[in-house]
Design a protein around this motif. Sequence first.
Motif, PDB file in Angstrom:
ATOM      1  N   ILE A 284     -10.330  32.993  65.374  1.00 49.97           N
ATOM      2  CA  ILE A 284     -10.676  34.204  66.146  1.00 49.97           C
ATOM      3  C   ILE A 284      -9.730  35.349  65.775  1.00 49.97           C
ATOM      4  O   ILE A 284     -10.132  36.512  65.698  1.00 49.97           O
ATOM      5  N   ARG A 285      -8.484  35.007  65.475  1.00 46.46           N
ATOM      6  CA  ARG A 285      -7.536  36.061  65.040  1.00 46.46           C
ATOM      7  C   ARG A 285      -7.990  36.645  63.706  1.00 46.46           C
ATOM      8  O   ARG A 285      -7.975  37.854  63.501  1.00 46.46           O
ATOM      9  N   GLY A 286      -8.430  35.782  62.812  1.00 43.44           N
ATOM     10  CA  GLY A 286      -8.896  36.246  61.498  1.00 43.44           C
ATOM     11  C   GLY A 286     -10.128  37.137  61.646  1.00 43.44           C
ATOM     12  O   GLY A 286     -10.221  38.197  61.018  1.00 43.44           O
ATOM     13  N   ILE A 287     -11.059  36.719  62.495  1.00 43.98           N
ATOM     14  CA  ILE A 287     -12.289  37.500  62.686  1.00 43.98           C
ATOM     15  C   ILE A 287     -11.955  38.892  63.237  1.00 43.98           C
ATOM     16  O   ILE A 287     -12.451  39.906  62.750  1.00 43.98           O
ATOM     17  N   THR A 288     -11.079  38.946  64.243  1.00 42.32           N
ATOM     18  CA  THR A 288     -10.760  40.251  64.835  1.00 42.32           C
ATOM     19  C   THR A 288      -9.964  41.126  63.864  1.00 42.32           C
ATOM     20  O   THR A 288     -10.168  42.338  63.819  1.00 42.32           O
ATOM     21  N   ARG A 289      -9.086  40.492  63.071  1.00 46.67           N
ATOM     22  CA  ARG A 289      -8.329  41.299  62.091  1.00 46.67           C
ATOM     23  C   ARG A 289      -9.261  41.919  61.072  1.00 46.67           C
ATOM     24  O   ARG A 289      -9.129  43.090  60.702  1.00 46.67           O
ATOM     25  N   PHE A 290     -10.227  41.116  60.628  1.00 42.25           N
ATOM     26  CA  PHE A 290     -11.214  41.625  59.663  1.00 42.25           C
ATOM     27  C   PHE A 290     -12.022  42.771  60.300  1.00 42.25           C
ATOM     28  O   PHE A 290     -12.180  43.842  59.712  1.00 42.25           O
ATOM     29  N   ASN A 291     -12.511  42.535  61.512  1.00 43.24           N
ATOM     30  CA  ASN A 291     -13.327  43.555  62.188  1.00 43.24           C
ATOM     31  C   ASN A 291     -12.543  44.837  62.450  1.00 43.24           C
ATOM     32  O   ASN A 291     -13.089  45.932  62.358  1.00 43.24           O
TER      33      ASN A 291
ATOM     34  N   GLY B 245     -28.583  35.094  61.336  1.00 36.62           N
ATOM     35  CA  GLY B 245     -28.631  36.311  60.510  1.00 36.62           C
ATOM     36  C   GLY B 245     -28.341  37.599  61.260  1.00 36.62           C
ATOM     37  O   GLY B 245     -28.616  38.690  60.766  1.00 36.62           O
ATOM     38  N   ASN B 246     -27.784  37.491  62.477  1.00 39.22           N
ATOM     39  CA  ASN B 246     -27.428  38.717  63.215  1.00 39.22           C
ATOM     40  C   ASN B 246     -25.998  39.129  62.851  1.00 39.22           C
ATOM     41  O   ASN B 246     -25.103  39.170  63.696  1.00 39.22           O
ATOM     42  N   PHE B 247     -25.821  39.437  61.567  1.00 43.35           N
ATOM     43  CA  PHE B 247     -24.455  39.650  61.058  1.00 43.35           C
ATOM     44  C   PHE B 247     -23.756  40.844  61.719  1.00 43.35           C
ATOM     45  O   PHE B 247     -22.561  40.807  61.973  1.00 43.35           O
ATOM     46  N   ASP B 248     -24.531  41.903  61.994  1.00 47.26           N
ATOM     47  CA  ASP B 248     -23.914  43.106  62.581  1.00 47.26           C
ATOM     48  C   ASP B 248     -23.278  42.820  63.936  1.00 47.26           C
ATOM     49  O   ASP B 248     -22.272  43.432  64.300  1.00 47.26           O
ATOM     50  N   TRP B 249     -23.908  41.901  64.673  1.00 48.55           N
ATOM     51  CA  TRP B 249     -23.355  41.612  66.020  1.00 48.55           C
ATOM     52  C   TRP B 249     -21.957  41.032  65.908  1.00 48.55           C
ATOM     53  O   TRP B 249     -21.145  41.204  66.804  1.00 48.55           O
TER      54      TRP B 249
ATOM     55  N   TYR C 233     -20.206  33.856  67.406  1.00 44.74           N
ATOM     56  CA  TYR C 233     -19.945  34.100  65.989  1.00 44.74           C
ATOM     57  C   TYR C 233     -20.784  33.158  65.114  1.00 44.74           C
ATOM     58  O   TYR C 233     -21.505  33.585  64.214  1.00 44.74           O
ATOM     59  N   TYR C 234     -20.708  31.866  65.421  1.00 44.87           N
ATOM     60  CA  TYR C 234     -21.465  30.890  64.625  1.00 44.87           C
ATOM     61  C   TYR C 234     -22.971  31.116  64.774  1.00 44.87           C
ATOM     62  O   TYR C 234     -23.729  31.048  63.808  1.00 44.87           O
ATOM     63  N   LYS C 235     -23.412  31.387  66.016  1.00 49.42           N
ATOM     64  CA  LYS C 235     -24.859  31.582  66.236  1.00 49.42           C
ATOM     65  C   LYS C 235     -25.373  32.803  65.463  1.00 49.42           C
ATOM     66  O   LYS C 235     -26.439  32.777  64.870  1.00 49.42           O
TER      67      LYS C 235
END
Length: 301
Positions: free
Chosen positions: A243-250, A156-160, A149-151
């Motif tokens: 990680i919970r926040g990232i997955t909820r957003f996704n 700039g690989n935001f889509d990944w 996520y950080y990398k």
Amino acid sequence: MNNEIEKYRKKVFKTIEKYKLIENKDRIFVAISGGKDSSAALSLIKEYIEEKNLNAKVFAYHINLGFGYSDRLEEEVEKICDSLGVELYVTNVKKEFNLNILEISKILKRPICSICGLIKRYLMNKIPRELGATKIATGHHMYDMLINYYKNLIHGNFDWNLKILPKLKSEHPKQLTKIRPLIFAYPHENKMYCEYKNIPITKISCPYSPNFCCYLSRREDYKIFQILEFSDKNFNNFNLELIRGITRFNKRIEKTIEAKKENYMECEICGEPTNQKICGFCKLKLIYQKQNMDNKISNLY
Ligand code: AMP
Ligand code: FES
Ligand code: ZN
């Protein structure tokens, strides 16, 4: 069962349930490397299916990469699968595909782990699918996901980053759905579970791999790893909440993204799903075969 193990098991089972990682009639293949993470994933999926009495089956899938230690590793993976009573399928990259990863890396001047990753991703989809898999599971844990996520943000690989989800749905009839039951698990929890279950995980680790034990050898990964460790020591559960926040957003924007997705094509050579005319795996094979031919010809003179 001690409290910590019980808490961890409940967390993983909740992930499986909430994101519907295992469904009726599933044939789940777990990509197993021999390490603690994928071994824990294999064992927990088996426990879940048995405990819930589901009409689903679990198998193990291992890729022998053809490095010096790979045959020994394969034997250790066999022991893990025997101890768990799970049927194992193995693909040997050198013998079955005539590919030498170390040579390819030299020819293409690309890091070994990037060639290895491309080959693993390709085979993990193709071979289990041909063996009747409905889904492929990996042992990716919270730190794997957060380092990526950080990398991706930095480069700039935001889509990944939109793919950081417990379940990545298939986008093509030939593409398997990927599941990550350990996405909310800490690496030390996977280790603790394997020890508790006496799973004979391997001590062999790949010197080229960007995996957890080798983060030390990759400067950027290591920096992020230190940040994660610092957060865990100083801010209780910060990484878990992140990680919970990232997955909820996704998950929330998954539908919008699906609607916009371009159709996958099929590789003109092997027919596997790809977003190019010729897939990365076939390109690699073509370059490697050409180089081998050139070497044979120049040896004649
Ligand atoms: P890595 O890319 O090494 O961090 O591995 C990520 C995941 O890929 C692991 O948790 C395993 O599920 C899977 N994996 C890694 N290496 C292999 C292998 N040689 N054979 C099968 N699966 C693997
Ligand atoms: Fe891929 Fe070692 S496991 S480079
Ligand atoms: Zn191809």
